[in-house]
Motif scaffolding. Structure first.
Motif, PDB file in Angstrom:
ATOM      1  N   GLY A  63       0.817  -1.209   0.000  1.00 35.19           N
ATOM      2  CA  GLY A  63       0.000   0.000   0.000  1.00 35.19           C
ATOM      3  C   GLY A  63       0.850   1.259   0.000  1.00 35.19           C
ATOM      4  O   GLY A  63       2.055   1.213   0.274  1.00 35.19           O
ATOM      5  N   TRP A  64       0.196   2.353  -0.320  1.00 29.73           N
ATOM      6  CA  TRP A  64       0.805   3.673  -0.229  1.00 29.73           C
ATOM      7  C   TRP A  64      -0.061   4.539   0.677  1.00 29.73           C
ATOM      8  O   TRP A  64      -1.303   4.541   0.555  1.00 29.73           O
ATOM      9  N   PHE A  65       0.587   5.248   1.554  1.00 30.50           N
ATOM     10  CA  PHE A  65      -0.056   6.196   2.455  1.00 30.50           C
ATOM     11  C   PHE A  65       0.683   7.519   2.309  1.00 30.50           C
ATOM     12  O   PHE A  65       1.797   7.567   1.762  1.00 30.50           O
ATOM     13  N   ARG A  66       0.079   8.584   2.789  1.00 32.04           N
ATOM     14  CA  ARG A  66       0.763   9.872   2.735  1.00 32.04           C
ATOM     15  C   ARG A  66       0.429  10.702   3.964  1.00 32.04           C
ATOM     16  O   ARG A  66      -0.612  10.508   4.584  1.00 32.04           O
ATOM     17  N   GLN A  67       1.344  11.608   4.276  1.00 31.28           N
ATOM     18  CA  GLN A  67       1.138  12.511   5.413  1.00 31.28           C
ATOM     19  C   GLN A  67       1.547  13.905   5.004  1.00 31.28           C
ATOM     20  O   GLN A  67       2.726  14.155   4.710  1.00 31.28           O
ATOM     21  N   ALA A  68       0.575  14.795   4.972  1.00 33.55           N
ATOM     22  CA  ALA A  68       0.826  16.191   4.658  1.00 33.55           C
ATOM     23  C   ALA A  68       1.203  16.937   5.940  1.00 33.55           C
ATOM     24  O   ALA A  68       0.848  16.490   7.040  1.00 33.55           O
ATOM     25  N   PRO A  69       1.885  18.055   5.823  1.00 31.01           N
ATOM     26  CA  PRO A  69       2.281  18.814   7.022  1.00 31.01           C
ATOM     27  C   PRO A  69       1.077  19.164   7.874  1.00 31.01           C
ATOM     28  O   PRO A  69       0.070  19.684   7.376  1.00 31.01           O
ATOM     29  N   GLY A  70       1.159  18.848   9.164  1.00 32.68           N
ATOM     30  CA  GLY A  70       0.095  19.178  10.093  1.00 32.68           C
ATOM     31  C   GLY A  70      -1.113  18.276  10.029  1.00 32.68           C
ATOM     32  O   GLY A  70      -2.115  18.539  10.698  1.00 32.68           O
ATOM     33  N   LYS A  71      -1.023  17.217   9.234  1.00 32.02           N
ATOM     34  CA  LYS A  71      -2.162  16.310   9.100  1.00 32.02           C
ATOM     35  C   LYS A  71      -1.771  14.890   9.471  1.00 32.02           C
ATOM     36  O   LYS A  71      -0.594  14.556   9.542  1.00 32.02           O
ATOM     37  N   GLU A  72      -2.786  14.063   9.684  1.00 32.19           N
ATOM     38  CA  GLU A  72      -2.533  12.671  10.007  1.00 32.19           C
ATOM     39  C   GLU A  72      -2.210  11.890   8.720  1.00 32.19           C
ATOM     40  O   GLU A  72      -2.600  12.281   7.620  1.00 32.19           O
ATOM     41  N   ARG A  73      -1.518  10.787   8.909  1.00 26.41           N
ATOM     42  CA  ARG A  73      -1.231   9.913   7.785  1.00 26.41           C
ATOM     43  C   ARG A  73      -2.537   9.340   7.242  1.00 26.41           C
ATOM     44  O   ARG A  73      -3.404   8.931   8.016  1.00 26.41           O
ATOM     45  N   GLU A  74      -2.661   9.292   5.913  1.00 22.46           N
ATOM     46  CA  GLU A  74      -3.880   8.789   5.317  1.00 22.46           C
ATOM     47  C   GLU A  74      -3.591   7.760   4.229  1.00 22.46           C
ATOM     48  O   GLU A  74      -2.537   7.778   3.591  1.00 22.46           O
ATOM     49  N   PHE A  75      -4.557   6.911   4.033  1.00 23.48           N
ATOM     50  CA  PHE A  75      -4.481   5.869   3.012  1.00 23.48           C
ATOM     51  C   PHE A  75      -4.567   6.495   1.626  1.00 23.48           C
ATOM     52  O   PHE A  75      -5.367   7.405   1.394  1.00 23.48           O
ATOM     53  N   VAL A  76      -3.758   5.978   0.693  1.00 23.68           N
ATOM     54  CA  VAL A  76      -3.805   6.426  -0.693  1.00 23.68           C
ATOM     55  C   VAL A  76      -4.274   5.303  -1.613  1.00 23.68           C
ATOM     56  O   VAL A  76      -5.234   5.459  -2.359  1.00 23.68           O
ATOM     57  N   ALA A  77      -3.583   4.159  -1.546  1.00 26.61           N
ATOM     58  CA  ALA A  77      -3.916   3.055  -2.442  1.00 26.61           C
ATOM     59  C   ALA A  77      -3.339   1.767  -1.892  1.00 26.61           C
ATOM     60  O   ALA A  77      -2.370   1.787  -1.134  1.00 26.61           O
ATOM     61  N   SER A  78      -3.937   0.637  -2.291  1.00 24.44           N
ATOM     62  CA  SER A  78      -3.400  -0.664  -1.912  1.00 24.44           C
ATOM     63  C   SER A  78      -3.600  -1.646  -3.051  1.00 24.44           C
ATOM     64  O   SER A  78      -4.455  -1.443  -3.929  1.00 24.44           O
ATOM     65  N   ILE A  79      -2.827  -2.711  -2.995  1.00 25.86           N
ATOM     66  CA  ILE A  79      -2.884  -3.744  -4.024  1.00 25.86           C
ATOM     67  C   ILE A  79      -2.691  -5.097  -3.360  1.00 25.86           C
ATOM     68  O   ILE A  79      -1.883  -5.226  -2.432  1.00 25.86           O
ATOM     69  N   ASN A  80      -3.423  -6.094  -3.828  1.00 24.17           N
ATOM     70  CA  ASN A  80      -3.316  -7.404  -3.183  1.00 24.17           C
ATOM     71  C   ASN A  80      -2.064  -8.131  -3.684  1.00 24.17           C
ATOM     72  O   ASN A  80      -1.292  -7.618  -4.492  1.00 24.17           O
ATOM     73  N   ARG A  81      -1.889  -9.325  -3.186  1.00 22.68           N
ATOM     74  CA  ARG A  81      -0.631 -10.029  -3.424  1.00 22.68           C
ATOM     75  C   ARG A  81      -0.385 -10.328  -4.894  1.00 22.68           C
ATOM     76  O   ARG A  81       0.746 -10.263  -5.368  1.00 22.68           O
ATOM     77  N   SER A  82      -1.424 -10.651  -5.629  1.00 21.83           N
ATOM     78  CA  SER A  82      -1.250 -10.994  -7.044  1.00 21.83           C
ATOM     79  C   SER A  82      -1.245  -9.774  -7.952  1.00 21.83           C
ATOM     80  O   SER A  82      -0.798  -9.853  -9.099  1.00 21.83           O
ATOM     81  N   GLY A  83      -1.764  -8.659  -7.438  1.00 27.26           N
ATOM     82  CA  GLY A  83      -1.898  -7.462  -8.261  1.00 27.26           C
ATOM     83  C   GLY A  83      -3.238  -7.358  -8.957  1.00 27.26           C
ATOM     84  O   GLY A  83      -3.492  -6.391  -9.671  1.00 27.26           O
ATOM     85  N   ALA A  84      -4.115  -8.326  -8.721  1.00 28.36           N
ATOM     86  CA  ALA A  84      -5.387  -8.352  -9.433  1.00 28.36           C
ATOM     87  C   ALA A  84      -6.426  -7.412  -8.834  1.00 28.36           C
ATOM     88  O   ALA A  84      -7.414  -7.066  -9.491  1.00 28.36           O
ATOM     89  N   SER A  85      -6.233  -7.024  -7.584  1.00 28.26           N
ATOM     90  CA  SER A  85      -7.223  -6.191  -6.903  1.00 28.26           C
ATOM     91  C   SER A  85      -6.566  -4.958  -6.309  1.00 28.26           C
ATOM     92  O   SER A  85      -5.530  -5.055  -5.653  1.00 28.26           O
ATOM     93  N   THR A  86      -7.150  -3.801  -6.565  1.00 29.27           N
ATOM     94  CA  THR A  86      -6.623  -2.544  -6.057  1.00 29.27           C
ATOM     95  C   THR A  86      -7.728  -1.727  -5.390  1.00 29.27           C
ATOM     96  O   THR A  86      -8.917  -1.906  -5.681  1.00 29.27           O
ATOM     97  N   LYS A  87      -7.308  -0.844  -4.494  1.00 29.70           N
ATOM     98  CA  LYS A  87      -8.237   0.079  -3.834  1.00 29.70           C
ATOM     99  C   LYS A  87      -7.588   1.462  -3.820  1.00 29.70           C
ATOM    100  O   LYS A  87      -6.366   1.580  -3.750  1.00 29.70           O
TER     101      LYS A  87
END
Length: 120
Positions: A35-59
């Motif tokens: 997965g990828w997450f991000r944290q902007a200055p002064g903000k909490e870390r947030e979810f960006v994207a994820s991918i399952n083990r095979s790569g067939a499913s993303t969010k």
């Protein structure tokens, strides 16, 4: 524990593109959701994207849907985040994350982060 190293961050103008990479070591890569997450200055870390083990499913987070694409190459032990049509609000430190089998809200393994700055 899997070790993660991100690369590809930098400074880009609004509307531009960047591709982040995350290379993993220490465990069998295709046993891990990524997965990828991000944290902007002064903000909490947030979810960006994820991918399952095979790569067939993303969010994706609603804020990046249609602009960002997550992918993985299990032969290279690497996950990617292609970011297009970047906006100033995408400015943040981007973190790669891994978790055994599935990606939960709080994954177990994290990279050190790579900064992305989008100038408007």
């Amino acid at each position: 524990q899997v070790q993660l190293v991100e690369s590809g961050g930098g400074l880009v103008q609004a509307g531009g593109s960047l591709r982040l990479s995350c290379t993993a070591s220490g465990r069998t890569f295709n046993n891990y959701a990524m997965g990828w997450f991000r944290q902007a200055p002064g903000k909490e870390r947030e979810f960006v994207a994820s991918i399952n083990r095979s790569g067939a499913s993303t969010k994706y987070a609603d804020s990046v849907k249609g602009r960002f694409t997550i992918s993985r190459d299990n032969t290279k032990n690497t996950a990617y985040l292609q970011m297009n049509s970047l906006k100033a609000e995408d400015t943040a430190v981007y973190y790669c994350a891994a978790n055994f089998l599935i990606m939960p809200t709080k994954p177990s393994d994290w990279g050190q982060g790579t900064p992305v700055t989008v100038s408007s």
